[in-house]
Structure formats: structure tokens, C-alpha cells
Design a protein around this motif. Structure first.
Motif, mmCIF file in Angstrom:
data_model
loop_
_atom_site.group_PDB
_atom_site.id
_atom_site.type_symbol
_atom_site.label_atom_id
_atom_site.label_comp_id
_atom_site.label_asym_id
_atom_site.label_seq_id
_atom_site.Cartn_x
_atom_site.Cartn_y
_atom_site.Cartn_z
ATOM 1 N N ASP A 173 7.243 -22.152 1.088
ATOM 2 C CA ASP A 173 7.957 -21.461 0.031
ATOM 3 C C ASP A 173 9.305 -21.043 0.602
ATOM 4 O OD1 ASP A 173 8.552 -20.289 -2.367
ATOM 5 O OD2 ASP A 173 6.700 -19.130 -2.487
ATOM 6 N N ALA A 174 10.213 -20.596 -0.245
ATOM 7 C CA ALA A 174 11.519 -20.164 0.239
ATOM 8 C C ALA A 174 11.382 -19.020 1.224
ATOM 9 C CB ALA A 174 12.412 -19.760 -0.936
ATOM 10 N N ASP A 175 10.418 -18.166 1.013
ATOM 11 C CA ASP A 175 10.129 -17.064 1.930
ATOM 12 C C ASP A 175 8.626 -16.968 2.103
ATOM 13 O OD1 ASP A 175 12.774 -15.674 2.474
ATOM 14 O OD2 ASP A 175 12.761 -15.673 0.289
ATOM 15 N N GLN A 176 8.162 -17.137 3.342
ATOM 16 C CA GLN A 176 6.739 -16.990 3.590
ATOM 17 C C GLN A 176 6.317 -15.559 3.299
ATOM 18 O OE1 GLN A 176 5.412 -18.374 7.362
ATOM 19 N NE2 GLN A 176 6.266 -20.406 7.112
ATOM 20 N N GLN A 177 5.117 -15.410 2.781
ATOM 21 C CA GLN A 177 4.623 -14.098 2.385
ATOM 22 C C GLN A 177 3.221 -13.898 2.925
ATOM 23 O OE1 GLN A 177 6.333 -11.654 0.528
ATOM 24 N NE2 GLN A 177 4.612 -10.421 1.252
ATOM 25 N N GLU A 178 3.053 -12.850 3.735
ATOM 26 C CA GLU A 178 1.728 -12.556 4.263
ATOM 27 C C GLU A 178 0.890 -11.841 3.212
ATOM 28 O OE1 GLU A 178 -0.443 -10.328 8.071
ATOM 29 O OE2 GLU A 178 1.749 -10.450 7.931
ATOM 30 N N VAL A 179 -0.375 -12.198 3.137
ATOM 31 C CA VAL A 179 -1.332 -11.535 2.255
ATOM 32 C C VAL A 179 -1.989 -10.421 3.063
ATOM 33 C CG1 VAL A 179 -3.430 -11.796 0.879
ATOM 34 C CG2 VAL A 179 -1.735 -13.650 0.953
ATOM 35 N N THR A 180 -1.770 -9.179 2.669
ATOM 36 C CA THR A 180 -2.334 -8.065 3.417
ATOM 37 C C THR A 180 -3.819 -7.911 3.113
ATOM 38 O OG1 THR A 180 -1.744 -6.476 1.693
ATOM 39 C CG2 THR A 180 -0.140 -6.843 3.457
ATOM 40 N N GLY A 181 -4.566 -7.438 4.098
ATOM 41 C CA GLY A 181 -5.991 -7.246 3.930
ATOM 42 C C GLY A 181 -6.548 -6.396 5.056
ATOM 43 N N ARG A 182 -7.859 -6.181 5.022
ATOM 44 C CA ARG A 182 -8.491 -5.316 6.012
ATOM 45 C C ARG A 182 -9.792 -5.921 6.510
ATOM 46 N NH1 ARG A 182 -7.870 0.732 3.246
ATOM 47 N NH2 ARG A 182 -5.603 0.617 2.897
ATOM 48 N N ILE A 183 -10.053 -5.691 7.797
ATOM 49 C CA ILE A 183 -11.334 -6.031 8.389
ATOM 50 C C ILE A 183 -12.294 -4.874 8.144
ATOM 51 C CG2 ILE A 183 -12.564 -6.519 10.545
ATOM 52 C CD1 ILE A 183 -9.989 -7.829 11.575
ATOM 53 N N SER A 184 -13.498 -5.177 7.744
ATOM 54 C CA SER A 184 -14.486 -4.141 7.435
ATOM 55 C C SER A 184 -14.834 -3.314 8.678
ATOM 56 C CB SER A 184 -15.759 -4.779 6.879
ATOM 57 O OG SER A 184 -16.345 -5.633 7.847
ATOM 58 N N ALA A 185 -15.424 -2.149 8.455
ATOM 59 C CA ALA A 185 -15.754 -1.235 9.544
ATOM 60 C C ALA A 185 -16.678 -1.864 10.578
ATOM 61 C CB ALA A 185 -16.380 0.044 8.986
ATOM 62 N N ASP A 186 -17.589 -2.728 10.134
ATOM 63 C CA ASP A 186 -18.503 -3.354 11.087
ATOM 64 C C ASP A 186 -17.920 -4.615 11.718
ATOM 65 O OD1 ASP A 186 -18.591 -5.202 9.036
ATOM 66 O OD2 ASP A 186 -20.729 -4.939 8.607
ATOM 67 N N GLY A 187 -16.686 -4.988 11.322
ATOM 68 C CA GLY A 187 -16.016 -6.136 11.913
ATOM 69 C C GLY A 187 -16.509 -7.482 11.432
ATOM 70 N N ARG A 188 -17.408 -7.497 10.449
ATOM 71 C CA ARG A 188 -18.020 -8.750 10.034
ATOM 72 C C ARG A 188 -17.233 -9.505 8.969
ATOM 73 N NH1 ARG A 188 -23.471 -9.315 11.396
ATOM 74 N NH2 ARG A 188 -23.774 -8.333 13.442
ATOM 75 N N SER A 189 -16.320 -8.849 8.260
ATOM 76 C CA SER A 189 -15.635 -9.541 7.173
ATOM 77 C C SER A 189 -14.220 -9.017 6.988
ATOM 78 C CB SER A 189 -16.414 -9.402 5.857
ATOM 79 O OG SER A 189 -16.470 -8.048 5.450
ATOM 80 N N TRP A 190 -13.407 -9.838 6.360
ATOM 81 C CA TRP A 190 -12.016 -9.491 5.978
ATOM 82 C C TRP A 190 -11.840 -9.869 4.529
ATOM 83 C CZ3 TRP A 190 -8.143 -12.093 3.606
ATOM 84 C CH2 TRP A 190 -6.846 -11.568 3.656
ATOM 85 N N ARG A 191 -11.175 -8.964 3.789
ATOM 86 C CA ARG A 191 -10.820 -9.246 2.397
ATOM 87 C C ARG A 191 -9.412 -8.755 2.124
ATOM 88 N NH1 ARG A 191 -16.135 -8.060 -1.414
ATOM 89 N NH2 ARG A 191 -17.489 -9.626 -0.440
ATOM 90 N N PRO A 192 -8.708 -9.400 1.186
ATOM 91 C CA PRO A 192 -7.347 -8.964 0.856
ATOM 92 C C PRO A 192 -7.356 -7.605 0.170
ATOM 93 C CG PRO A 192 -8.069 -10.651 -0.669
ATOM 94 C CD PRO A 192 -9.125 -10.565 0.386
ATOM 95 N N ASP A 193 -6.225 -6.905 0.254
ATOM 96 C CA ASP A 193 -6.112 -5.586 -0.369
ATOM 97 C C ASP A 193 -6.137 -5.673 -1.884
ATOM 98 O OD1 ASP A 193 -6.019 -4.252 2.043
ATOM 99 O OD2 ASP A 193 -3.831 -4.362 2.182
ATOM 100 N N GLY A 194 -5.694 -6.782 -2.422
ATOM 101 C CA GLY A 194 -5.707 -6.913 -3.879
ATOM 102 C C GLY A 194 -4.583 -7.792 -4.362
ATOM 103 N N GLY A 195 -4.556 -8.030 -5.665
ATOM 104 C CA GLY A 195 -3.518 -8.862 -6.266
ATOM 105 C C GLY A 195 -3.936 -10.312 -6.337
ATOM 106 N N PRO A 196 -3.552 -11.010 -7.379
ATOM 107 C CA PRO A 196 -3.943 -12.408 -7.552
ATOM 108 C C PRO A 196 -3.171 -13.331 -6.618
ATOM 109 C CG PRO A 196 -2.426 -11.772 -9.280
ATOM 110 C CD PRO A 196 -2.712 -10.525 -8.491
ATOM 111 N N LEU A 197 -3.716 -14.495 -6.381
ATOM 112 C CA LEU A 197 -3.021 -15.531 -5.644
ATOM 113 C C LEU A 197 -1.914 -16.107 -6.521
ATOM 114 C CD1 LEU A 197 -6.111 -17.442 -4.205
ATOM 115 C CD2 LEU A 197 -4.606 -15.882 -2.953
ATOM 116 N N ARG A 198 -0.875 -16.616 -5.887
ATOM 117 C CA ARG A 198 0.191 -17.265 -6.645
ATOM 118 C C ARG A 198 -0.231 -18.694 -6.968
ATOM 119 N NH1 ARG A 198 6.483 -17.326 -4.881
ATOM 120 N NH2 ARG A 198 6.211 -15.143 -5.464
ATOM 121 N N LEU A 199 0.016 -19.103 -8.195
ATOM 122 C CA LEU A 199 -0.298 -20.462 -8.587
ATOM 123 C C LEU A 199 0.684 -21.448 -7.958
ATOM 124 C CD1 LEU A 199 -1.182 -20.012 -12.373
ATOM 125 C CD2 LEU A 199 -2.727 -20.067 -10.399
ATOM 126 N N ALA A 200 0.253 -22.679 -7.851
ATOM 127 C CA ALA A 200 1.084 -23.760 -7.313
ATOM 128 C C ALA A 200 1.619 -23.407 -5.930
ATOM 129 C CB ALA A 200 2.225 -24.087 -8.266
#
Length: 399
Positions: free
Chosen positions: A79-106
Motif C-alpha cells: 500500500d502507499a503506507d504500510q499500516q500495522e494492525v494493533t493487538g494484544r497477547i493474552s495474559a496466559d501468552g497462548r493467543s493474540w487478537r487485534p484490538d478491533g476494527g474491520p480489515l481493509r478490503l482489497a
């Protein structure tokens, strides 16, 4: 041996780990300090690697069945400007999920993750996926990355998500210019790939701009473009390396002067290395190479190949090799089609493999001569330099 993005972002570089689809072979994972495990037993990433048409509301999730995640990085690229998707690793360290917001299409996304299992063994994964392109629309995914510094052999390459019927209209809507100015021409490889290059390699220091005006361009009946952006990259120093498969040597030239002569081991008689000019497209500090993924059965499965540099889409790599006898480099060809440099397990900057890796850019040229194989196809990786200028320009839809 025959048959993965510049050394992964700082998140993996800081951990000293890189893994991804690799050639001579291809494997989705590397494991350090133990036997290789399947992706299901180590890092699980959803969507899966290479997934297409992911919806905006779909979730990204990274998880481990054992141990804990150390780091996760998700980035929207190409893309013209790369964009990091922010997120968090769970307290037990077993999983990561984004903070929120939809993915950009295309769009295209990459996911990089590092984990440590219960026995202290590290593993790393690199995957990518693309989101759905609206119906009756098309998009071009392009390389190199915006704002990158590349070698003089870099070719601007577009892959389109849908076949292009009106190639002239699409090619006319993409302008590749340079400073200092040179003539740049396009060449179509089928209906979904368009590459651009000048007559000769770019001059060091050249600034290249790519202007996409594809929005509302009709590529096929009722199929319109959606991109309207400007990107660019800078050409660094010149480095061209010539591998002589018969003499088992690689001469590295920097800005026209010989920098080093390095002993190598190329493809064995039954699995020779392609001749011709190839361009480095991806670099991995460490990757896995599994012969079963490229038709060599169980002949090899090496979980921690150091200093791997991709040369073709089909899987030719130039990489460090710690398992062959040191005396084979410079004297005999032993690989399954790749080009091997002496290295040590875990990789070292003081070996030929580490030395060359540390001095390589995406876009550098590696030419193989005197191999008993055919010349690499122009569409296998960025092999377009194997065409003369007249033939290249004949592949333009604007001629």
C-alpha cells in the motif's frame, strides 16, 4: 537444492528468527533447538497462509497449543503506507487478537509470530493473506515495497487478482518513472502479471516512482480498478554475483569491482541449477526446507537452513549450508538445485553464508553460468533480465 520478504520486520529480527515458505523446498515453519513440528502443534495463524477473499469482518488470530507467544506483528502491506494492525497477547501468552476494527478490503496482510514452547524451543512463522476485492473490481499487488531501498536489478512487478482483457488500458494507467530519467517498458506474462524494467539495470542512486491510476479503468467487461496512489523506491549500490557451476565459485562484484570470490556448491548432476540471471526477491535469516514440497520426496527436511535468499518462484535459493562437508564448497556440486555457501548451524556473520547475506539487498542480481541446465524462465521470479530489450518491449500492450 531447488525451488520469503526481506529479513522480517524488526519484531522477528530482534528475536533472531525468521521462518516462511522456503525453497529448494518449501515449509511453513522452522523450529530451533529440537525436532520440527507441524504447524498444528506449534503456531496456528488464522486466516491460513495464502488465504484469499477474506472478508472485512473476519478475525485474525494467532495461537499456540504449548508454551507462549513472544511477539506478533500484523501489517497491511503493498500500500502507499504500510499500516500495522494493533493487538494484544493474552495474559496466559497462548493467543493474540487485534484490538478491533474491520480489515481493509482489497488489501494484502502479513503475519509474523515468534513463540517459545514449554521446553524453551523457539519457533517462528510468516504468513500472508488477501482480503476480498469487491465484485466487478480488480486490484494489482505490486513489488518492491513502497519506500524500500533495492538492488539495481529490481523489476517492478504487478500481479492482478482477476484476468485482464484490456491490457493496453491497464498498462497505460500505470506510469513508472525515474530520476535520472530512463526509458521504462512493460511486459505482460499472461493475463494477470505485468512487469516493468529499463533496458539495463538501474543506475545506483536512482529514485523510481510508480503512479497507479487504475481507479475506474475497465480491465475486462464490467470489471473496474479501484487503486489511485503513488509509491516509489530507491536504488542502492550495484551488486552482481556470478556463480560458475563448473568451477564451483561465485564472484561478487560491487559497483563493478570484485568484492570477493566465494567457493560454492551448486546443483548435483541429477538436480542441476538453472542458468541465467536471477534477482533476489526475499531474504530469511532462517527457514525450513522440506524436499516433499518440491517433488524430492523424503530426501531432505532441514528445519533451520541459515541465510536463505530466494532467487526464483519455483524455489531456487542461495543459502548457507552447515550440513555438507566444508571441503565440498569450491570442489563439488551436491545440492538439489540451490546454491550453497559454507555456514554453521544457527548461522554466523563470519561464514561465507553470513558474510554474503549481510551484504545482500532485495533486487541484487545473481547470474549462474556453466550449469548443465536450461536458462531460467523470464517469469520465474524476476527473471526478465534474460530477455533482450527488443523482446521485452514486444511484450508490451502499448507497442
Amino acid at each position: 537444492m531447488r525451488r520469503a520478504r526481506a529479513a522480517l520486520a524488526a519484531v522477528l529480527a530482534g528475536a533472531g528468527l525468521i521462518a516462511g515458505l522456503a525453497g529448494c523446498t518449501a515449509g511453513g515453519e522452522a523450529v530451533f533447538g529440537g525436532k520440527p513440528r507441524s504447524p498444528q502443534d506449534a503456531i496456528r495463524i488464522v486466516p491460513g497462509n495464502g488465504a484469499k477473499d477474506i472478508r472485512a469482518e473476519d478475525r485474525i488470530e494467532v495461537s499456540v497449543a504449548d508454551g507462549r507467544l513472544e511477539r506478533v506483528e500484523v501489517v497491511r502491506v503493498e500500500d502507499a503506507d504500510q499500516q500495522e494492525v494493533t493487538g494484544r497477547i493474552s495474559a496466559d501468552g497462548r493467543s493474540w487478537r487485534p484490538d478491533g476494527g474491520p480489515l481493509r478490503l482489497a488489501a494484502k496482510y502479513t503475519v509474523d509470530a515468534v513463540a517459545v514452547d514449554g521446553r524453551g524451543r523457539r519457533s517462528a512463522r510468516h504468513t500472508s493473506f488477501t482480503t476480498v476485492v469487491p465484485e466487478h473490481r480488480f486490484i494489482g499487488y505490486f513489488k518492491p515495497e513502497n519506500r524500500s531501498t533495492v538492488g539495481t536489478g529490481m523489476i517492478v512487478s504487478f500481479s492482478f487478482n482477476r484476468p485482464v482483457a484490456d491490457r493496453a488500458a491497464v498498462e497505460r494507467a500505470i506510469k513508472v518513472t525515474s530520476q535520472p530519467p530512463v526509458e521504462v517498458a512493460g511486459h505482460w506474462f499472461g493475463a494477470q502479471r505485468l512487469d516493468f524494467r529499463p533496458r539495463d539495470h538501474w543506475r545506483p542512486g536512482t529514485r523510481v516512482g510508480v503512479d497507479l491510476r487504475l481507479r475506474d479503468v475497465e480491465a475486462a467487461p464490467g470489471v473496474f480498478g479501484i487503486q489511485h496512489k503513488a509509491v516509489g523506491f530507491t536504488v542502492g549500490r550495484s551488486q552482481v554475483s556470478t556463480v560458475d557451476a563448473e568451477k564451483h565459485t561465485m564472484v561478487v562484484r560491487r559497483d563493478g569491482r570484485v568484492l570477493a570470490k566465494v567457493p560454492v556448491s551448486a546443483g548435483a548432476p541429477k538436480s542441476t541449477t538453472y542458468n541465467g540471471k536471477m534477482v533476489v526477491t526475499e531474504l530469511y535469516d532462517v527457514t525450513r526446507m522440506d524436499g516433499r514440497t518440491v517433488g524430492f520426496g523424503g530426501e531432505y527436511d532441514i528445519p533451520d537452513v541459515p541465510h536463505a535468499m530466494r532467487l526464483t518462484d519455483s524455489g531456487t535459493f542461495l543459502h548457507g549450508n552447515y550440513w555438507a562437508p566444508p571441503e565440498s564448497f569450491g570442489s563439488v556440486n551436491t545440492s538439489h538445485g540451490c546454491i550453497g555457501l559454507r555456514d554453521v548451524k544457527g548461522g554466523s556473520p563470519d561464514t561465507p553464508g553470513g558474510w554474503f547475506f549481510d551484504r545482500t539487498l532485495v533486487g541484487d542480481v545473481v547470474e549462474v553460468v556453466n550449469s548443465r541446465d536450461r536458462k531460467v524462465a523470464p517469469d520465474n521470479g524476476l527473471g526478465g533480465w534474460n530477455m533482450d530489450w527488443a523482446r521485452w518491449k514486444a511484450g508490451s500492450a502499448l507497442r
